[in-house]
Design a protein around this motif. Structure first.
Motif, PDB file in Angstrom:
ATOM      1  N   TYR A  79      35.110  41.155  45.446  1.00  0.00           N
ATOM      2  CA  TYR A  79      34.463  39.844  45.382  1.00  0.00           C
ATOM      3  C   TYR A  79      35.499  38.728  45.373  1.00  0.00           C
ATOM      4  O   TYR A  79      36.572  38.881  44.781  1.00  0.00           O
ATOM      5  CB  TYR A  79      33.644  39.717  44.090  1.00  0.00           C
ATOM      6  CG  TYR A  79      32.573  40.762  43.931  1.00  0.00           C
ATOM      7  CD1 TYR A  79      31.287  40.546  44.401  1.00  0.00           C
ATOM      8  CD2 TYR A  79      32.849  41.967  43.296  1.00  0.00           C
ATOM      9  CE1 TYR A  79      30.296  41.516  44.246  1.00  0.00           C
ATOM     10  CE2 TYR A  79      31.869  42.938  43.139  1.00  0.00           C
ATOM     11  CZ  TYR A  79      30.599  42.706  43.612  1.00  0.00           C
ATOM     12  OH  TYR A  79      29.629  43.657  43.468  1.00  0.00           O
ATOM     13  N   ARG A 103      30.401  36.142  49.361  1.00  0.00           N
ATOM     14  CA  ARG A 103      31.241  36.438  48.208  1.00  0.00           C
ATOM     15  C   ARG A 103      31.797  37.848  48.129  1.00  0.00           C
ATOM     16  O   ARG A 103      32.602  38.129  47.260  1.00  0.00           O
ATOM     17  CB  ARG A 103      30.501  36.126  46.917  1.00  0.00           C
ATOM     18  CG  ARG A 103      29.379  37.077  46.605  1.00  0.00           C
ATOM     19  CD  ARG A 103      28.638  36.663  45.335  1.00  0.00           C
ATOM     20  NE  ARG A 103      27.885  37.780  44.825  1.00  0.00           N
ATOM     21  CZ  ARG A 103      28.068  38.317  43.647  1.00  0.00           C
ATOM     22  NH1 ARG A 103      28.967  37.831  42.833  1.00  0.00           N
ATOM     23  NH2 ARG A 103      27.340  39.339  43.263  1.00  0.00           N
ATOM     24  N   SER A 104      31.418  38.753  49.032  1.00  0.00           N
ATOM     25  CA  SER A 104      31.856  40.133  48.812  1.00  0.00           C
ATOM     26  C   SER A 104      31.917  40.960  50.090  1.00  0.00           C
ATOM     27  O   SER A 104      31.280  40.648  51.087  1.00  0.00           O
ATOM     28  CB  SER A 104      30.912  40.825  47.818  1.00  0.00           C
ATOM     29  OG  SER A 104      29.584  40.788  48.293  1.00  0.00           O
TER      30      SER A 104
END
Length: 140
Positions: A79, A103-104
């Motif tokens: 992340y 985000r990831s």
């Protein structure tokens, strides 16, 4: 980087296959940070209950967090700050990987970790702030 006992204790709570995967990613983070002169001193800490890695001196990058993936997209995930452009950039560079929003990036147990891509993503995250500053100076 100094080992953080709290982080190591968190890893011990995971099943062996998840722990091994996370420790491999942790090793890639520390190796990348120590092999590159443009990455500041790395700190291992806990943020939001996740193993986290950030540059301290100088503050060259954004925080990287690693954890078991509870979203169902994979088994483990890396992340970064969702306000960064990193995942968008990675999505363009590595279209075959699995991403979670902005985000990831997610990895499943049944596939080998894409270590070369991971090293590149880690390097980009750990130099994110310095790269932005450099780009801003270039535009002026």
């Amino acid at each position: 980087m100094k080992d953080n006992p709290e982080v190591l204790a968190i890893f011990e709570r995971y099943p062996a296959d998840i722990r091994e995967r996370l420790l491999t990613i942790r090793s890639l983070i520390t190796e990348t940070a120590t092999q590159r002169d443009d990455i500041g001193e790395l700190e291992e800490t806990m943020k939001w209950g996740q193993a986290s890695y950030l540059t301290k001196r100088p503050k060259t990058g954004t925080t990287i967090r690693i954890d078991r993936d509870n979203s169902g997209a994979g088994d483990v995930a890396l992340y970064v700050n969702c306000q960064s452009s990193l995942v968008s950039d990675w999505r363009t560079m590595f279209p075959d990987l699995i991403f979670g929003g902005d985000r990831s990036v997610h990895f499943t147990q049944g596939r080998p970790l894409p270590e070369d891509a991971l090293r590149q993503m880690i390097g980009m995250a750990l130099t994110y702030h310095s790269a932005k500053r450099s780009a801003a100076r270039t535009r002026v």
